[in-house]
Design a protein around this motif. Structure first.
Motif, mmCIF file in Angstrom:
data_model
loop_
_atom_site.group_PDB
_atom_site.id
_atom_site.type_symbol
_atom_site.label_atom_id
_atom_site.label_comp_id
_atom_site.label_asym_id
_atom_site.label_seq_id
_atom_site.Cartn_x
_atom_site.Cartn_y
_atom_site.Cartn_z
ATOM 1 N N MET A 1 -88.861 -103.672 -46.929
ATOM 2 C CA MET A 1 -90.207 -103.725 -47.478
ATOM 3 C C MET A 1 -90.537 -102.403 -48.155
ATOM 4 S SD MET A 1 -93.472 -105.336 -46.622
ATOM 5 C CE MET A 1 -94.987 -104.871 -47.354
ATOM 6 N N ARG A 2 -91.233 -102.518 -49.280
ATOM 7 C CA ARG A 2 -91.619 -101.325 -50.015
ATOM 8 C C ARG A 2 -92.830 -100.671 -49.365
ATOM 9 N NH1 ARG A 2 -91.637 -103.588 -56.163
ATOM 10 N NH2 ARG A 2 -90.190 -105.227 -55.713
ATOM 11 N N ASP A 3 -92.809 -99.363 -49.323
ATOM 12 C CA ASP A 3 -93.917 -98.598 -48.782
ATOM 13 C C ASP A 3 -94.618 -97.925 -49.953
ATOM 14 O OD1 ASP A 3 -95.668 -97.038 -47.337
ATOM 15 O OD2 ASP A 3 -94.128 -95.631 -46.679
ATOM 16 N N ALA A 4 -95.743 -98.495 -50.391
ATOM 17 C CA ALA A 4 -96.445 -98.002 -51.570
ATOM 18 C C ALA A 4 -96.921 -96.565 -51.388
ATOM 19 C CB ALA A 4 -97.620 -98.915 -51.896
ATOM 20 N N ALA A 5 -97.368 -96.223 -50.213
ATOM 21 C CA ALA A 5 -97.879 -94.864 -49.986
ATOM 22 C C ALA A 5 -96.777 -93.825 -50.153
ATOM 23 C CB ALA A 5 -98.509 -94.766 -48.601
ATOM 24 N N SER A 6 -95.598 -94.098 -49.613
ATOM 25 C CA SER A 6 -94.522 -93.112 -49.750
ATOM 26 C C SER A 6 -94.019 -93.040 -51.192
ATOM 27 C CB SER A 6 -93.373 -93.414 -48.785
ATOM 28 O OG SER A 6 -92.721 -94.616 -49.135
ATOM 29 N N PHE A 7 -94.040 -94.178 -51.898
ATOM 30 C CA PHE A 7 -93.643 -94.144 -53.307
ATOM 31 C C PHE A 7 -94.674 -93.365 -54.124
ATOM 32 C CE2 PHE A 7 -93.502 -95.602 -57.675
ATOM 33 C CZ PHE A 7 -92.160 -95.428 -57.963
ATOM 34 N N ASP A 8 -95.950 -93.579 -53.842
ATOM 35 C CA ASP A 8 -96.996 -92.831 -54.550
ATOM 36 C C ASP A 8 -96.817 -91.331 -54.353
ATOM 37 O OD1 ASP A 8 -98.110 -95.170 -55.455
ATOM 38 O OD2 ASP A 8 -99.785 -95.174 -54.027
ATOM 39 N N GLU A 9 -96.531 -90.941 -53.138
ATOM 40 C CA GLU A 9 -96.312 -89.518 -52.847
ATOM 41 C C GLU A 9 -95.086 -89.004 -53.607
ATOM 42 O OE1 GLU A 9 -96.490 -85.729 -51.813
ATOM 43 O OE2 GLU A 9 -98.081 -87.210 -51.535
ATOM 44 N N PHE A 10 -94.012 -89.779 -53.598
ATOM 45 C CA PHE A 10 -92.798 -89.416 -54.340
ATOM 46 C C PHE A 10 -93.120 -89.259 -55.828
ATOM 47 C CE2 PHE A 10 -89.040 -90.968 -56.748
ATOM 48 C CZ PHE A 10 -88.182 -89.909 -56.483
ATOM 49 N N TYR A 11 -93.862 -90.201 -56.371
ATOM 50 C CA TYR A 11 -94.214 -90.152 -57.785
ATOM 51 C C TYR A 11 -95.046 -88.901 -58.089
ATOM 52 C CZ TYR A 11 -96.219 -91.251 -62.284
ATOM 53 O OH TYR A 11 -96.604 -91.187 -63.594
ATOM 54 N N ARG A 12 -96.088 -88.664 -57.274
ATOM 55 C CA ARG A 12 -96.951 -87.501 -57.513
ATOM 56 C C ARG A 12 -96.179 -86.185 -57.425
ATOM 57 N NH1 ARG A 12 -100.710 -90.656 -54.863
ATOM 58 N NH2 ARG A 12 -100.251 -89.800 -52.821
ATOM 59 N N SER A 13 -95.245 -86.113 -56.524
ATOM 60 C CA SER A 13 -94.533 -84.843 -56.330
ATOM 61 C C SER A 13 -93.392 -84.634 -57.328
ATOM 62 C CB SER A 13 -93.992 -84.754 -54.900
ATOM 63 O OG SER A 13 -92.973 -85.716 -54.699
ATOM 64 N N THR A 14 -92.964 -85.685 -58.031
ATOM 65 C CA THR A 14 -91.810 -85.539 -58.924
ATOM 66 C C THR A 14 -92.081 -85.859 -60.390
ATOM 67 O OG1 THR A 14 -91.095 -87.811 -58.476
ATOM 68 C CG2 THR A 14 -90.158 -86.068 -57.077
ATOM 69 N N SER A 15 -93.174 -86.501 -60.705
ATOM 70 C CA SER A 15 -93.366 -87.019 -62.062
ATOM 71 C C SER A 15 -93.398 -85.921 -63.123
ATOM 72 C CB SER A 15 -94.626 -87.875 -62.147
ATOM 73 O OG SER A 15 -95.764 -87.126 -61.805
ATOM 74 N N ARG A 16 -94.049 -84.801 -62.852
ATOM 75 C CA ARG A 16 -94.085 -83.720 -63.852
ATOM 76 C C ARG A 16 -92.698 -83.137 -64.086
ATOM 77 N NH1 ARG A 16 -99.309 -80.673 -64.692
ATOM 78 N NH2 ARG A 16 -100.876 -82.137 -63.954
ATOM 79 N N ARG A 17 -91.952 -82.915 -63.027
ATOM 80 C CA ARG A 17 -90.581 -82.398 -63.183
ATOM 81 C C ARG A 17 -89.717 -83.403 -63.934
ATOM 82 N NH1 ARG A 17 -91.378 -80.803 -57.903
ATOM 83 N NH2 ARG A 17 -90.128 -82.503 -57.066
ATOM 84 N N MET A 18 -89.883 -84.676 -63.605
ATOM 85 C CA MET A 18 -89.086 -85.707 -64.277
ATOM 86 C C MET A 18 -89.410 -85.761 -65.765
ATOM 87 S SD MET A 18 -86.935 -87.471 -62.268
ATOM 88 C CE MET A 18 -86.324 -85.862 -62.367
ATOM 89 N N LEU A 19 -90.682 -85.622 -66.113
ATOM 90 C CA LEU A 19 -91.054 -85.636 -67.524
ATOM 91 C C LEU A 19 -90.465 -84.428 -68.250
ATOM 92 C CD1 LEU A 19 -92.483 -87.151 -69.719
ATOM 93 C CD2 LEU A 19 -94.595 -85.978 -69.101
ATOM 94 N N ARG A 20 -90.514 -83.264 -67.626
ATOM 95 C CA ARG A 20 -89.889 -82.076 -68.245
ATOM 96 C C ARG A 20 -88.380 -82.291 -68.399
ATOM 97 N NH1 ARG A 20 -93.627 -79.172 -64.867
ATOM 98 N NH2 ARG A 20 -91.987 -78.871 -63.338
ATOM 99 N N TYR A 21 -87.771 -82.865 -67.376
ATOM 100 C CA TYR A 21 -86.328 -83.145 -67.445
ATOM 101 C C TYR A 21 -86.036 -84.167 -68.543
ATOM 102 C CZ TYR A 21 -81.672 -84.669 -66.111
ATOM 103 O OH TYR A 21 -80.339 -85.000 -66.133
ATOM 104 N N GLY A 22 -86.829 -85.208 -68.594
ATOM 105 C CA GLY A 22 -86.644 -86.217 -69.633
ATOM 106 C C GLY A 22 -86.786 -85.630 -71.016
ATOM 107 N N TYR A 23 -87.735 -84.721 -71.192
ATOM 108 C CA TYR A 23 -87.913 -84.068 -72.486
ATOM 109 C C TYR A 23 -86.695 -83.209 -72.825
ATOM 110 C CZ TYR A 23 -89.890 -81.240 -76.224
ATOM 111 O OH TYR A 23 -90.109 -80.611 -77.417
ATOM 112 N N ALA A 24 -86.185 -82.502 -71.833
ATOM 113 C CA ALA A 24 -84.999 -81.673 -72.066
ATOM 114 C C ALA A 24 -83.796 -82.528 -72.445
ATOM 115 C CB ALA A 24 -84.681 -80.845 -70.816
ATOM 116 N N VAL A 25 -83.677 -83.682 -71.841
ATOM 117 C CA VAL A 25 -82.540 -84.571 -72.111
ATOM 118 C C VAL A 25 -82.697 -85.282 -73.452
ATOM 119 C CG1 VAL A 25 -81.379 -86.673 -71.321
ATOM 120 C CG2 VAL A 25 -81.968 -84.899 -69.682
#
Length: 169
Positions: free
Chosen positions: A1-25
Motif C-alpha cells: 500500500m502506498r503511504d501518501a504522507a511519506s511520499f509527500d515528505e520525500f517529494y518536498r525534501s527532494t524536488s528542488r534538488r531533482m529539478l536542479r539535477y534535471g536541468y543539469a542533465v
C-alpha cells in the motif's frame, strides 16, 4: 500500500534538488520539469517498494537520467530525419470557413461534435461510431442529425454557399 504522507515528505525534501539535477542533465528548464515530473510519477506508482529502497533519491536520479537519454535519442532521430528531408514547409493559415466551422463546432454538445468528426473526418460508419461510443446506432444517428441541423443554423451563409455551388455544378 502506498503511504501518501511519506511520499509527500520525500517529494518536498527532494524536488528542488531533482529539478536542479534535471536541468543539469537536460540543459533546459522546461525539459527538466518534464523529466522530473515523470520521474516522480513513476516513483509514486512504485512507492510501496521504493519507500523501502536504501536510496530512493538515487533511484529517482537514475530515472531522470534515463528519461533524459531516451528523449535525447528520440530528438537525435528527429534531427537526422530533418537533415535528410529538410524542415517542413510553412503551414498556411486556416481558411475563414475553417475558423467559422471550428467556432460553430465548439457550440455543439461534445457527443454531437465527436460523432460529426468521426463520421466526416474519419469516414466512420454509424455502426462503427456506435460501437466506439458504446451507444445504440439510433443515438448516433440522432447526434449526427441534430449536429448537422445545429451547424446549418449556426452557419447559414456557408450552407447557402454550398447549395449555390451545387446548383451551379
Amino acid at each position: 500500500m502506498r503511504d501518501a504522507a511519506s511520499f509527500d515528505e520525500f517529494y518536498r525534501s527532494t524536488s528542488r534538488r531533482m529539478l536542479r539535477y534535471g536541468y543539469a542533465v537536460a540543459g533546459d528548464h522546461t525539459e527538466a520539469q518534464d523529466l522530473v515530473q515523470e520521474a516522480f510519477a513513476r516513483a509514486w506508482r512504485q512507492w510501496g517498494k521504493l519507500a523501502a529502497h536504501p536510496a530512493p533519491e538515487a533511484w529517482l536520479r537514475l530515472v531522470v537520467a534515463r528519461l533524459a537519454t531516451d528523449r535525447w535519442r528520440r530528438l537525435t532521430g528527429w534531427r537526422v530525419a530533418l537533415s535528410r528531408t529538410g524542415p517542413p514547409g510553412p503551414v498556411p493559415p486556416p481558411s475563414e470557413d475553417g475558423v467559422l466551422l471550428a467556432a460553430a463546432l465548439r457550440q455543439l454538445p461534445a457527443a454531437q461534435r465527436q460523432a460529426l468528426a468521426l463520421h466526416y473526418l474519419f469516414d466512420m460508419s454509424v455502426e462503427d461510431i456506435a460501437r466506439e461510443a458504446g451507444v445504440p446506432t439510433g443515438t448516433v444517428k440522432s447526434w449526427l442529425s441534430r449536429g448537422r441541423t445545429r451547424l446549418a443554423a449556426l452557419l447559414p451563409d456557408l450552407a447557402d454557399e454550398k447549395l449555390e455551388a451545387n446548383d451551379v455544378a
